[in-house]
Design a protein around this motif. Structure first.
Motif, PDB file in Angstrom:
ATOM      1  N   UNK A 139       0.821  -1.211   0.000  1.00 15.85           N
ATOM      2  CA  UNK A 139       0.000   0.000   0.000  1.00 15.85           C
ATOM      3  C   UNK A 139       0.857   1.264   0.000  1.00 15.85           C
ATOM      4  N   UNK A 140       2.006   1.229   0.684  1.00  9.93           N
ATOM      5  CA  UNK A 140       2.866   2.416   0.715  1.00  9.93           C
ATOM      6  C   UNK A 140       3.510   2.695  -0.628  1.00  9.93           C
ATOM      7  N   UNK A 141       3.495   1.737  -1.527  1.00  9.16           N
ATOM      8  CA  UNK A 141       4.140   1.894  -2.833  1.00  9.16           C
ATOM      9  C   UNK A 141       3.150   2.203  -3.955  1.00  9.16           C
ATOM     10  N   UNK A 142       1.871   2.397  -3.627  1.00 10.23           N
ATOM     11  CA  UNK A 142       0.871   2.675  -4.658  1.00 10.23           C
ATOM     12  C   UNK A 142       1.054   4.069  -5.254  1.00 10.23           C
ATOM     13  N   UNK A 143       0.647   4.215  -6.511  1.00 13.23           N
ATOM     14  CA  UNK A 143       0.660   5.534  -7.143  1.00 13.23           C
ATOM     15  C   UNK A 143      -0.403   6.407  -6.473  1.00 13.23           C
ATOM     16  N   UNK A 144      -0.321   7.733  -6.640  1.00  7.12           N
ATOM     17  CA  UNK A 144      -1.345   8.592  -6.032  1.00  7.12           C
ATOM     18  C   UNK A 144      -2.766   8.220  -6.453  1.00  7.12           C
ATOM     19  N   UNK A 145      -2.973   7.898  -7.729  1.00  8.15           N
ATOM     20  CA  UNK A 145      -4.308   7.527  -8.198  1.00  8.15           C
ATOM     21  C   UNK A 145      -4.770   6.220  -7.562  1.00  8.15           C
ATOM     22  N   UNK A 146      -3.914   5.189  -7.589  1.00 10.27           N
ATOM     23  CA  UNK A 146      -4.285   3.902  -7.005  1.00 10.27           C
ATOM     24  C   UNK A 146      -4.492   4.031  -5.495  1.00 10.27           C
ATOM     25  N   UNK A 147      -3.661   4.821  -4.824  1.00  7.87           N
ATOM     26  CA  UNK A 147      -3.814   5.037  -3.385  1.00  7.87           C
ATOM     27  C   UNK A 147      -5.117   5.728  -3.036  1.00  7.87           C
ATOM     28  N   UNK A 148      -5.501   6.720  -3.841  1.00  8.32           N
ATOM     29  CA  UNK A 148      -6.763   7.422  -3.610  1.00  8.32           C
ATOM     30  C   UNK A 148      -7.953   6.487  -3.804  1.00  8.32           C
ATOM     31  N   UNK A 149      -7.912   5.668  -4.842  1.00  5.53           N
ATOM     32  CA  UNK A 149      -8.991   4.707  -5.090  1.00  5.53           C
ATOM     33  C   UNK A 149      -9.092   3.724  -3.924  1.00  5.53           C
ATOM     34  N   UNK A 150      -7.957   3.231  -3.449  1.00  3.20           N
ATOM     35  CA  UNK A 150      -7.951   2.327  -2.298  1.00  3.20           C
ATOM     36  C   UNK A 150      -8.552   3.009  -1.074  1.00  3.20           C
ATOM     37  N   UNK A 151      -8.168   4.268  -0.824  1.00  5.80           N
ATOM     38  CA  UNK A 151      -8.692   5.017   0.319  1.00  5.80           C
ATOM     39  C   UNK A 151     -10.213   5.179   0.239  1.00  5.80           C
ATOM     40  N   UNK A 152     -10.720   5.447  -0.955  1.00  4.20           N
ATOM     41  CA  UNK A 152     -12.164   5.620  -1.135  1.00  4.20           C
ATOM     42  C   UNK A 152     -12.901   4.335  -0.776  1.00  4.20           C
ATOM     43  N   UNK A 153     -12.422   3.199  -1.283  1.00  2.00           N
ATOM     44  CA  UNK A 153     -13.093   1.931  -1.006  1.00  2.00           C
ATOM     45  C   UNK A 153     -12.900   1.455   0.424  1.00  2.00           C
ATOM     46  N   UNK A 154     -11.750   1.759   0.991  1.00  3.67           N
ATOM     47  CA  UNK A 154     -11.479   1.334   2.368  1.00  3.67           C
ATOM     48  C   UNK A 154     -12.161   2.242   3.385  1.00  3.67           C
ATOM     49  N   UNK A 155     -12.365   3.505   3.031  1.00  8.44           N
ATOM     50  CA  UNK A 155     -13.034   4.445   3.938  1.00  8.44           C
ATOM     51  C   UNK A 155     -12.083   5.262   4.787  1.00  8.44           C
ATOM     52  N   UNK A 156     -10.780   4.963   4.722  1.00  9.03           N
ATOM     53  CA  UNK A 156      -9.807   5.783   5.435  1.00  9.03           C
ATOM     54  C   UNK A 156      -8.461   5.715   4.727  1.00  9.03           C
ATOM     55  N   UNK A 157      -7.573   6.630   5.113  1.00  3.26           N
ATOM     56  CA  UNK A 157      -6.267   6.688   4.492  1.00  3.26           C
ATOM     57  C   UNK A 157      -5.335   5.656   5.121  1.00  3.26           C
ATOM     58  N   UNK A 158      -4.120   5.562   4.593  1.00  2.00           N
ATOM     59  CA  UNK A 158      -3.116   4.649   5.138  1.00  2.00           C
ATOM     60  C   UNK A 158      -2.868   4.951   6.613  1.00  2.00           C
ATOM     61  N   UNK A 159      -2.909   6.227   6.995  1.00  6.46           N
ATOM     62  CA  UNK A 159      -2.666   6.638   8.381  1.00  6.46           C
ATOM     63  C   UNK A 159      -3.873   6.434   9.287  1.00  6.46           C
ATOM     64  N   UNK A 160      -5.012   6.011   8.721  1.00  7.63           N
ATOM     65  CA  UNK A 160      -6.203   5.773   9.527  1.00  7.63           C
ATOM     66  C   UNK A 160      -7.155   6.959   9.587  1.00  7.63           C
ATOM     67  N   UNK A 161      -6.841   8.029   8.883  1.00  5.88           N
ATOM     68  CA  UNK A 161      -7.704   9.212   8.855  1.00  5.88           C
ATOM     69  C   UNK A 161      -8.903   8.904   7.960  1.00  5.88           C
ATOM     70  N   UNK A 162     -10.129   9.186   8.430  1.00  7.05           N
ATOM     71  CA  UNK A 162     -11.306   8.909   7.595  1.00  7.05           C
ATOM     72  C   UNK A 162     -11.238   9.623   6.248  1.00  7.05           C
ATOM     73  N   UNK A 163     -11.587   8.897   5.203  1.00 11.17           N
ATOM     74  CA  UNK A 163     -11.569   9.453   3.854  1.00 11.17           C
ATOM     75  C   UNK A 163     -12.710  10.460   3.695  1.00 11.17           C
ATOM     76  N   UNK A 164     -12.479  11.484   2.874  1.00 10.38           N
ATOM     77  CA  UNK A 164     -13.558  12.465   2.642  1.00 10.38           C
ATOM     78  C   UNK A 164     -14.633  11.882   1.740  1.00 10.38           C
ATOM     79  N   UNK A 165     -14.305  10.784   1.048  1.00 10.59           N
ATOM     80  CA  UNK A 165     -15.272  10.103   0.200  1.00 10.59           C
ATOM     81  C   UNK A 165     -15.788   8.894   0.959  1.00 10.59           C
ATOM     82  N   UNK A 166     -17.071   8.840   1.226  1.00 12.17           N
ATOM     83  CA  UNK A 166     -17.637   7.709   1.945  1.00 12.17           C
ATOM     84  C   UNK A 166     -18.636   7.016   1.035  1.00 12.17           C
ATOM     85  N   UNK A 167     -18.260   5.845   0.529  1.00 13.36           N
ATOM     86  CA  UNK A 167     -19.151   5.134  -0.391  1.00 13.36           C
ATOM     87  C   UNK A 167     -19.878   3.990   0.284  1.00 13.36           C
ATOM     88  N   UNK A 168     -19.686   3.837   1.593  1.00 19.18           N
ATOM     89  CA  UNK A 168     -20.338   2.739   2.295  1.00 19.18           C
ATOM     90  C   UNK A 168     -21.750   3.063   2.663  1.00 19.18           C
TER      91      UNK A 168
END
Length: 168
Positions: A139-168
């Motif tokens: 996850x730390x090696x993802x591109x900015x686009x792939x990392x953002x997509x992962x954050x959106x689906x996971x609901x939070x960032x790598x650091x655990x901060x809630x994502x501004x996009x909530x699709x759940x």
């Protein structure tokens, strides 16, 4: 010696390795600096070799780790802080800046060091510690686009901060 220098400089030739243009394009879309990452993996792999390439890899990586660690300790001492050298500590290799902020030093292998230490620390309680930490490391090696997509689906960032996009 040539392949060792390419590993050190992050300039492995993916064409020479037989990687197709399509695979290179996919890697560039998914990962941040894939050639640099592949060079790092090649350098770490070379450590186990018994020839000149292995010797030079051990020397280069040892110098890099030792130099980075000494620079971090020097910076923390100049800042009047104690260095955080426990890889299981979330603040490992960070410097306090201001009241509530910590800055991670630009020391690339810290994620690998943390992942390995967490695997050994949690191996007794979590039989899947290796898989969990390997996933975090990728996850730390993802591109900015792939990392953002992962954050959106996971609901939070790598650091655990809630994502501004909530699709759940």
């Amino acid at each position: 010696l040539g392949p060792h220098i390419n590993s050190l400089l992050g300039s492995l030739s993916t064409e020479t390795m037989g990687i197709t243009p399509f695979q290179r394009a996919v890697e560039a879309a998914l990962f941040f600096a894939p050639k640099y990452g592949r060079s790092g993996v090649a350098l770490v792999t070379d450590i186990g070799r018994g020839n000149l390439r292995g010797h030079e890899a051990r020397k280069a990586l040892g110098s890099y780790l030792g130099g980075g660690l000494m620079a971090y300790i020097g910076i923390t001492k100049l800042a009047g802080q104690d260095p955080i050298l426990d890889p299981t500590d979330p603040n490992f290799l960070t410097i306090k800046v201001g009241e509530n902020m910590r800055l991670r030093t630009p020391f690339a292998p810290y994620t690998l060091i943390q992942a390995v230490s967490r695997i050994f620390k949690n191996a007794d309680e979590d039989p899947f510690a290796f898989v969990t930490q390997a996933g975090r490391l990728v996850t730390t090696k993802l591109s900015p686009l792939a990392g953002t997509i992962k954050d959106i689906f996971q609901g939070n960032t790598y650091s655990g901060i809630p994502s501004i996009f909530d699709i759940k």
